[in-house]
Enzyme design. Sequence first.
Site, PDB file in Angstrom:
ATOM      1  N   ASP A   1     -12.192   1.752 -41.635  1.00 22.73           N
ATOM      2  CA  ASP A   1     -12.774   3.084 -41.436  1.00 22.73           C
ATOM      3  C   ASP A   1     -13.528   3.175 -40.109  1.00 22.73           C
ATOM      4  O   ASP A   1     -14.018   4.240 -39.753  1.00 22.73           O
ATOM      5  CB  ASP A   1     -13.736   3.422 -42.586  1.00 22.73           C
TER       6      ASP A   1
ATOM      7  N   ASP B   1       8.153  37.411 -13.626  1.00 21.56           N
ATOM      8  CA  ASP B   1       8.211  36.127 -14.336  1.00 21.56           C
ATOM      9  C   ASP B   1       7.842  36.300 -15.799  1.00 21.56           C
ATOM     10  O   ASP B   1       8.501  35.770 -16.690  1.00 21.56           O
ATOM     11  CB  ASP B   1       7.251  35.112 -13.697  1.00 21.56           C
TER      12      ASP B   1
ATOM     13  N   GLY C   1      16.538  28.887 -18.982  1.00 19.42           N
ATOM     14  CA  GLY C   1      17.891  28.601 -19.452  1.00 19.42           C
ATOM     15  C   GLY C   1      18.797  27.909 -18.455  1.00 19.42           C
ATOM     16  O   GLY C   1      19.523  26.983 -18.790  1.00 19.42           O
ATOM     17  N   MET C   2      18.754  28.325 -17.191  1.00 20.67           N
ATOM     18  CA  MET C   2      19.680  27.772 -16.209  1.00 20.67           C
ATOM     19  C   MET C   2      19.391  26.305 -15.909  1.00 20.67           C
ATOM     20  O   MET C   2      20.263  25.576 -15.442  1.00 20.67           O
ATOM     21  CB  MET C   2      19.603  28.583 -14.903  1.00 20.67           C
TER      22      MET C   2
END
EC number: 1.3.7.7
Length: 508
Positions: free
Chosen positions: A36, A294, A429-430
């Site tokens: 502990d 953006d 994504g790209m």
Amino acid sequence: MKLAYWMYAGPAHIGTLRIASSFKNVHAIMHAPLGDDYFNVMRSMLERERDFTPVTASIVDRNVLARGSQEKVVNNIVRKDGEERPDLIVLTPTCTSSILQEDLANFVERAQMDAQGDVLLADVNHYRYNELQAADRTLHQIVKFYLEKARKKEQLPQGKTENPSVNIIGISTLGFHNQHDCRELKQLMKDLGIEVNEVIPDGASVHNLKNLPKAWFNLVPYRELGLTTAQYLEEEFNLPYVDITPMGVVETARCIRKIQQIINEQGTNVDYEEYINNQTLYVSQAAWFSRSIDCQNLTGKKAVVFGDNTHAAAITKILAREMGIHVVLAGTYCKYDADWFKEQVSEYCDEVLISDDNGEIGDAIARIEPSAIFGTQMERHVGKRLDIPCGVIAAPIHIQNFPIGYKPFCGYEGTNQIADLVYNSFTLGMEDHLLEIFGGHDTKEVITKGISADSDLNWNKEAQAELNKVPGFVRGKVKRNTEKFARERGFSEISLEVMYAAKEAVGA
């Protein structure tokens, strides 16, 4: 009793130790078995402390079980009092001391006779409270102890400070970006012409607690820690408090307006509207960013938010209100304060989840398939398994979320940090697509199965080849949809025909 390999909030004694070790010249003695006492190592590593963590474990071993604990615990308290000369020693109960039904209050009374400093038993039931609740209760207990002591000795300062002043309550060790938030809040108060009277518990001396009533108001930035103390100070000393977390442009402005109202009610005339406008329009980049192309690329993207009440609620509001992101699920592990959380976030998300079961949260994330996750260290692990990016916004956290650089979440600089975190958490994504076209290190196959269940389906060569032609940033979704379709129709193997049928079924 439930066996867990991941806990969002630790056991009660960790909360008490966080408070004790946050104060200056306070020592904690923990009556516990070996194992502990990991708190010392955890704090030294995560907070990168130069000083030793002021916690001693009074180990429960076979001799203690045979003869009782009083002699050992009392000796440890008196010994540490002589060696360290602390202002206060806090004796921390654990689940073991509860099971053994030790009379720790009696041990404290006995030790107080020989100790020079104060000795206090942390009043927390180990089976009723978790780390956050215990921390809140222990802070309240220590503040109350020293204010009542000063009142008995007639040492309480009379009246308020000459200029508007504030106590910042709830900044502690091992908190999520607490040191950075504290610095930002001090700067915010300075900008508003408000003096900082005391910051507790971090770096505070227990001898200065008697000065708390001199402030004009209290600021409680985190709901989990400090609210009970602020309520006590309001009841006993008529000291108002602000419990609006200044996170995000909207909530920071709301917090400042509440401070303005409280100060003006005490006979001063301040107007912070010009400051709010100036900060929002020119200093904080978040408002400008949220109008940029953006951020518009993120509009409607799906996100899941999970954390403690304060951070999960604040981030949910920022994503939905300030960035136009679709929060599908907002959740918290603070089950004891679920009503407040539901009230705060229900209008900003589709679904609310109150749970401390990491498997349930992982399965919900796998089901929803968000574009990004904002959660704790555990959700980061879930995100890695599902190939979903994750921004860490709440404790529990690992070493990389105790940054060396300045990264507050509160105040106007905090809005910039949050905007960066949100934008950088969404995969563009790209990026994946280009890596696959031109080759790169990041061409691993996406892991697409749920968190709790292994996939029981086989893909034949033709179907696998077709799947590999799908761009990386949607391949995981295509694979999951196809497998879901196959299970519903009872297929054990996925062929090209099954794949095309699944595509038609989802209308893609």
